[in-house]
Write a protein that holds these residues in place. Structure first.
Motif, PDB file in Angstrom:
ATOM      1  N   ASP A 195      30.360  60.433  -2.972  1.00 21.99           N
ATOM      2  CA  ASP A 195      30.960  60.236  -4.297  1.00 21.99           C
ATOM      3  C   ASP A 195      29.927  60.048  -5.402  1.00 21.99           C
ATOM      4  O   ASP A 195      30.282  59.738  -6.542  1.00 21.99           O
ATOM      5  N   GLY A 196      28.643  60.177  -5.070  1.00 17.49           N
ATOM      6  CA  GLY A 196      27.617  60.157  -6.105  1.00 17.49           C
ATOM      7  C   GLY A 196      26.958  58.827  -6.370  1.00 17.49           C
ATOM      8  O   GLY A 196      26.172  58.699  -7.323  1.00 17.49           O
ATOM      9  N   TRP A 197      27.211  57.814  -5.571  1.00 17.17           N
ATOM     10  CA  TRP A 197      26.565  56.519  -5.735  1.00 17.17           C
ATOM     11  C   TRP A 197      25.159  56.547  -5.134  1.00 17.17           C
ATOM     12  O   TRP A 197      24.902  57.246  -4.154  1.00 17.17           O
ATOM     13  N   ASP A 198      24.278  55.772  -5.711  1.00 18.63           N
ATOM     14  CA  ASP A 198      23.021  55.452  -5.042  1.00 18.63           C
ATOM     15  C   ASP A 198      23.315  54.319  -4.060  1.00 18.63           C
ATOM     16  O   ASP A 198      23.947  53.316  -4.430  1.00 18.63           O
ATOM     17  N   VAL A 199      22.866  54.460  -2.833  1.00 20.76           N
ATOM     18  CA  VAL A 199      23.223  53.502  -1.787  1.00 20.76           C
ATOM     19  C   VAL A 199      21.964  52.907  -1.168  1.00 20.76           C
ATOM     20  O   VAL A 199      21.017  53.624  -0.829  1.00 20.76           O
ATOM     21  N   ARG A 200      21.977  51.623  -1.055  1.00 18.06           N
ATOM     22  CA  ARG A 200      20.915  50.914  -0.339  1.00 18.06           C
ATOM     23  C   ARG A 200      21.571  50.005   0.691  1.00 18.06           C
ATOM     24  O   ARG A 200      22.655  49.483   0.458  1.00 18.06           O
ATOM     25  N   GLY A 201      20.910  49.818   1.816  1.00 20.25           N
ATOM     26  CA  GLY A 201      21.506  48.991   2.860  1.00 20.25           C
ATOM     27  C   GLY A 201      20.470  48.231   3.652  1.00 20.25           C
ATOM     28  O   GLY A 201      19.284  48.576   3.660  1.00 20.25           O
ATOM     29  N   LEU A 202      20.936  47.179   4.322  1.00 21.88           N
ATOM     30  CA  LEU A 202      20.065  46.371   5.167  1.00 21.88           C
ATOM     31  C   LEU A 202      20.878  45.864   6.348  1.00 21.88           C
ATOM     32  O   LEU A 202      21.903  45.194   6.164  1.00 21.88           O
ATOM     33  N   ASP A 203      20.438  46.213   7.546  1.00 21.01           N
ATOM     34  CA  ASP A 203      21.105  45.752   8.770  1.00 21.01           C
ATOM     35  C   ASP A 203      20.291  44.631   9.381  1.00 21.01           C
ATOM     36  O   ASP A 203      19.136  44.822   9.753  1.00 21.01           O
ATOM     37  N   GLN A 204      20.898  43.457   9.471  1.00 18.74           N
ATOM     38  CA  GLN A 204      20.230  42.287  10.056  1.00 18.74           C
ATOM     39  C   GLN A 204      20.807  42.072  11.456  1.00 18.74           C
ATOM     40  O   GLN A 204      21.777  41.340  11.637  1.00 18.74           O
ATOM     41  N   THR A 205      20.206  42.750  12.427  1.00 21.76           N
ATOM     42  CA  THR A 205      20.723  42.686  13.792  1.00 21.76           C
ATOM     43  C   THR A 205      20.002  41.664  14.648  1.00 21.76           C
ATOM     44  O   THR A 205      20.482  41.310  15.719  1.00 21.76           O
ATOM     45  N   GLY A 206      18.832  41.200  14.211  1.00 22.32           N
ATOM     46  CA  GLY A 206      18.100  40.229  15.014  1.00 22.32           C
ATOM     47  C   GLY A 206      17.838  40.769  16.404  1.00 22.32           C
ATOM     48  O   GLY A 206      17.426  41.908  16.580  1.00 22.32           O
ATOM     49  N   LEU A 207      18.141  39.966  17.426  1.00 16.91           N
ATOM     50  CA  LEU A 207      17.957  40.394  18.813  1.00 16.91           C
ATOM     51  C   LEU A 207      19.267  40.870  19.429  1.00 16.91           C
ATOM     52  O   LEU A 207      19.357  41.052  20.634  1.00 16.91           O
ATOM     53  N   SER A 208      20.291  41.049  18.604  1.00 14.85           N
ATOM     54  CA  SER A 208      21.608  41.335  19.156  1.00 14.85           C
ATOM     55  C   SER A 208      21.690  42.726  19.762  1.00 14.85           C
ATOM     56  O   SER A 208      21.314  43.710  19.153  1.00 14.85           O
ATOM     57  N   GLN A 209      22.165  42.796  20.994  1.00 13.49           N
ATOM     58  CA  GLN A 209      22.567  44.048  21.598  1.00 13.49           C
ATOM     59  C   GLN A 209      24.073  44.053  21.799  1.00 13.49           C
ATOM     60  O   GLN A 209      24.732  45.048  21.595  1.00 13.49           O
ATOM     61  N   VAL A 219      24.850  48.134  -0.641  1.00 14.03           N
ATOM     62  CA  VAL A 219      24.834  47.956  -2.090  1.00 14.03           C
ATOM     63  C   VAL A 219      24.993  49.329  -2.740  1.00 14.03           C
ATOM     64  O   VAL A 219      24.177  50.238  -2.514  1.00 14.03           O
ATOM     65  N   LEU A 220      26.043  49.492  -3.547  1.00 15.60           N
ATOM     66  CA  LEU A 220      26.296  50.734  -4.275  1.00 15.60           C
ATOM     67  C   LEU A 220      25.889  50.532  -5.730  1.00 15.60           C
ATOM     68  O   LEU A 220      26.224  49.512  -6.339  1.00 15.60           O
ATOM     69  N   LEU A 230      19.463  43.982  -0.378  1.00 11.90           N
ATOM     70  CA  LEU A 230      19.918  42.715   0.200  1.00 11.90           C
ATOM     71  C   LEU A 230      20.890  42.037  -0.751  1.00 11.90           C
ATOM     72  O   LEU A 230      20.612  41.911  -1.948  1.00 11.90           O
ATOM     73  N   VAL A 231      22.035  41.627  -0.230  1.00 13.63           N
ATOM     74  CA  VAL A 231      22.994  40.872  -1.032  1.00 13.63           C
ATOM     75  C   VAL A 231      22.533  39.418  -1.057  1.00 13.63           C
ATOM     76  O   VAL A 231      22.489  38.755  -0.023  1.00 13.63           O
ATOM     77  N   GLY A 232      22.175  38.937  -2.240  1.00 13.41           N
ATOM     78  CA  GLY A 232      21.646  37.590  -2.369  1.00 13.41           C
ATOM     79  C   GLY A 232      22.728  36.530  -2.380  1.00 13.41           C
ATOM     80  O   GLY A 232      23.930  36.810  -2.278  1.00 13.41           O
ATOM     81  N   GLY A 233      22.316  35.283  -2.512  1.00 12.49           N
ATOM     82  CA  GLY A 233      23.244  34.156  -2.505  1.00 12.49           C
ATOM     83  C   GLY A 233      24.276  34.256  -3.622  1.00 12.49           C
ATOM     84  O   GLY A 233      23.916  34.382  -4.796  1.00 12.49           O
ATOM     85  N   GLY A 234      25.550  34.208  -3.261  1.00 14.22           N
ATOM     86  CA  GLY A 234      26.636  34.250  -4.231  1.00 14.22           C
ATOM     87  C   GLY A 234      26.841  35.584  -4.904  1.00 14.22           C
ATOM     88  O   GLY A 234      27.612  35.678  -5.865  1.00 14.22           O
ATOM     89  N   GLN A 235      26.207  36.666  -4.411  1.00 16.91           N
ATOM     90  CA  GLN A 235      26.284  37.961  -5.084  1.00 16.91           C
ATOM     91  C   GLN A 235      27.331  38.908  -4.508  1.00 16.91           C
ATOM     92  O   GLN A 235      27.630  39.932  -5.122  1.00 16.91           O
ATOM     93  N   ALA A 236      27.887  38.609  -3.358  1.00 19.80           N
ATOM     94  CA  ALA A 236      28.787  39.559  -2.708  1.00 19.80           C
ATOM     95  C   ALA A 236      30.080  39.727  -3.492  1.00 19.80           C
ATOM     96  O   ALA A 236      30.742  38.747  -3.856  1.00 19.80           O
ATOM     97  N   ASP A 237      30.432  40.976  -3.753  1.00 20.43           N
ATOM     98  CA  ASP A 237      31.752  41.275  -4.313  1.00 20.43           C
ATOM     99  C   ASP A 237      32.793  41.325  -3.200  1.00 20.43           C
ATOM    100  O   ASP A 237      33.946  40.962  -3.408  1.00 20.43           O
ATOM    101  N   VAL A 238      32.354  41.786  -2.033  1.00 20.64           N
ATOM    102  CA  VAL A 238      33.254  41.922  -0.884  1.00 20.64           C
ATOM    103  C   VAL A 238      32.542  41.417   0.363  1.00 20.64           C
ATOM    104  O   VAL A 238      31.371  41.734   0.586  1.00 20.64           O
TER     105      VAL A 238
END
Length: 616
Positions: A195-209, A219-220, A230-238
């Motif tokens: 849809d034309g958004w610039d997209v950035r992402g971060l997966d924090q998986t740690g040691l999880s399998q 982040v769009l 990275l979505v910072g403190g109190g920044q999440a819309d969803v």
């Protein structure tokens, strides 16, 4: 070398000093190597479970036909199977007879290590791995009608939500490893790029399998708008909580802001490892829900029975996360087109039809939750954990009706009394009711508005009186109560299905047989009927099983617990009422079979002595 299949090393030449062991001895091998001076090497030869799951979903790895199911009537909910397997697919579940254990078929790795638990409740069933899932099959007239209604609902076009588009959107997704958290994040990111958004992402998986916490930020941003991945403190819309326990953790909830963040979370309760191995630990449902409710915008946030809906409407719990994405989309908080999400699902190339359907069912649920839950049969199906008991004789029914307690407690006592009749006889049930009456009358004088002590005492005394010896296990295996669990794996399953019991009789164990034996139910039932009918020998000089240390301890516990209750009700006051309830509930800690139960009996006796001190 430790391996899941040591037969692969037959005929293989290895250097001197290299030994091959079954994976079940890995802890023993680690201890041995730790004691050796100098450098040692341990190679564990087994395919990664996460990769095997991915291969099965993609059709590149064969899916085993064998499934393991737990008979909740035989299960003690002791947690031993979780201990020996270290598997989070072995999960506690609440039943009318208390906490038991079940196998989460949607996340099972098919390594079958849980069967090694010292318990006769495990059943093996062969299914067709390519057959349609239970949620997609019709087996009767009512099911056919429901499937017709589901097809009609799917044919109705869904209205597009009203979306308020800004220059950026920050989404946090929180769940557990192995359930597709990162996949859903990638689907949303791909749809946004379409849809034309610039997209950035971060997966924090740690040691999880598998089953560890996973957090994915997406982040769009409109082209040219600077944004962090990275979505910072109190920044999440969803905030989409695929697992509510992870979503309510500090790490995930830090991004939310009260009154601003839309929180869409699943109501599925996935226990932690400690909850599996320690059945006395309860899932903190109330605290989790309160944290989520306080952290978001109550006008837009939703809690969804996503797993139950996905299983019933799509055919598998694996699509629950995509269903939650559909709910969030229909809320109008994701500024992407539905066609773009469907395109992204198609590009992902895994379970395309099921994931697309799950996304659309999430949208339908938001538009009409009651209707979608009706189609899913969430509130009308029979209990998954039935309790078959004989009818209570009229004389006992009259005594039960005369005991002062609430209607719910009355139903419980009726069920427990009937089960003791099935376990033993009428005389044992009369003894049970005599004790319950005494406790209830004492409780009424101290706290007329409560029956907590009566319920705890009734459950505790039932646990001790209906102990699961050879005769009782045979009786419980013959009951039809396990059929719902079998049908959850294969709709064709019934008492006539190819079910195999995995048993480790104490008598064989005493003779040196250190592994369970497989007993096909079709030819094992006649033997179990004979054993069930021999229950009249229980506790008599002719009882071939009654002289063991385990059986003597189980019989002694009944008298010890009754005497303790007698002491408590004789000195029950308002001030020690809470201590009395806690004492009566101690019986619930005596769970398991054989050596595990003997250890917990010793712990119970120590705890009971301490709990009795204030009453003596």
């Amino acid at each position: 070398i430790t391996a899941d299949d040591v037969s692969r090393y037959r005929g293989v030449e290895l250097p001197a000093g290299v030994a091959v062991h079954d994976r079940g001895r890995i802890t023993e091998v680690q201890a041995e190597l730790r004691s050796q001076p100098g450098v040692t090497v341990l190679i564990h030869d087994q395919a990664c479970a996460a990769e095997l799951r991915r291969g099965r979903r993609r059709g590149t790895v064969e899916t085993p036909s064998k499934r393991i199911v737990i008979n909740h009537r035989v299960c003690e909910g002791c947690g031993d199977c979780g201990d020996v397997s270290n598997c989070l697919s072995v999960q506690p579940v609440d039943t009318p007879l208390g906490r038991k254990t079940q196998i989460d078929q949607a996340t099972c790795n098919f390594d079958y290590s849980c069967v090694a638990g010292d318990c006769p409740a495990f059943m093996e069933i062969d299914v067709d791995p390519n057959a349609p899932s239970p949620g997609n099959r019709s087996t009767g007239r009512s099911d056919r009608q429901r499937m017709t209604a589901i097809a009609a609902a799917k044919s109705v076009a869904l209205p597009s939500p009203t979306i308020g588009v800004g220059d950026h959107l920050r989404v946090r997704m929180a769940g557990i490893g192995g359930t597709g958290v990162v996949t859903v994040a990638q689907v949303l990111a791909t749809a946004a790029m379409i849809d034309g958004w610039d997209v950035r992402g971060l997966d924090q998986t740690g040691l999880s399998q598998k089953a560890g916490p996973v957090i994915s930020d997406v982040v769009l941003a409109q082209p040219g708008v600077a944004a962090s991945n990275l979505v910072g403190g109190g920044q999440a819309d969803v905030l989409i909580g695929f697992d509510e326990l992870v979503a309510a953790s500090d790490g995930a909830l830090d991004a939310a802001r009260a009154g601003r963040t839309t929180i869409v979370s699943s109501s599925e309760r996935t226990p932690t490892g400690r909850m599996i191995s320690q059945p006395e630990l309860d899932y903190p449902a109330r605290g989790v829900r309160e944290r989520l409710a306080a952290a978001g915008d109550p006008t837009t946030s939703r809690t969804v029975p996503a797993t139950d809906l996905a299983e019933a409407l799509v055919g598998g719990a694996a699509q629950a996360n995509m269903l939650l994405l559909g709910v969030a989309f229909q809320l109008g908080v994701l500024p992407v087109a539905a066609t773009s999400i469907h395109r992204a699902i198609d590009l992902n190339g895994v379970a395309v039809s099921a994931n697309a359907d799950a996304f659309d069912w999430g949208r339908r649920w938001l538009l009409d939750p009651a209707e979608v839950e009706r189609l899913a049969n969430l509130h009308t199906e029979a209990s998954d954990y039935p309790v078959s008991v004989p009818d209570v004789p009229n004389g006992l029914a009259a005594r039960i009706a005369g005991i002062p307690y609430s209607a719910d407690a009355g139903d419980l006592v009726t069920m427990l009394t009937a089960d003791i009749v099935g376990h033993s006889d009428l005389a044992a049930a009369e003894r049970f009711l005599t004790v319950v009456e005494r406790v209830a009358n004492a409780e009424r004088h101290v706290d007329p508005g409560s029956d907590r002590l009566t319920v705890a005492a009734a459950r505790g005394l039932h646990r001790f009186m209906a102990y699961k010896d050879e005769y009782e296990v045979a009786r419980l295996l013959l009951l039809p109560d396990a059929n719902p669990a079998l049908r959850a794996v294969d709709r064709a399953s019934s008492n006539a299905a190819p079910v195999t019991w995995k048993l480790h009789p104490p008598m064989l164990k005493s003779l040196g047989v250190d592994r369970k034996i497989a007993v096909r139910a079709t030819w094992g039932r006649p033997m179990m009927r004979v054993l069930r009918s021999a229950k009249r020998l229980r506790g008599t000089p002719l009882d071939p099983f009654g002289r063991s240390q385990m059986r003597r301890a189980e019989r002694a516990l009944i008298d010890e617990y009754v005497m303790a209750l007698h002491v408590v009700v004789g000195r029950l006051t308002v001030s020690n009422y809470g201590q009395a309830v806690a004492l009566a509930a101690l019986a619930d800690t005596v769970r398991g079979y054989e050596s595990l139960k003997m250890r917990r009996i010793a712990e119970f006796r120590t705890a009971l002595t301490a709990a009795l001190a204030p009453f003596q």
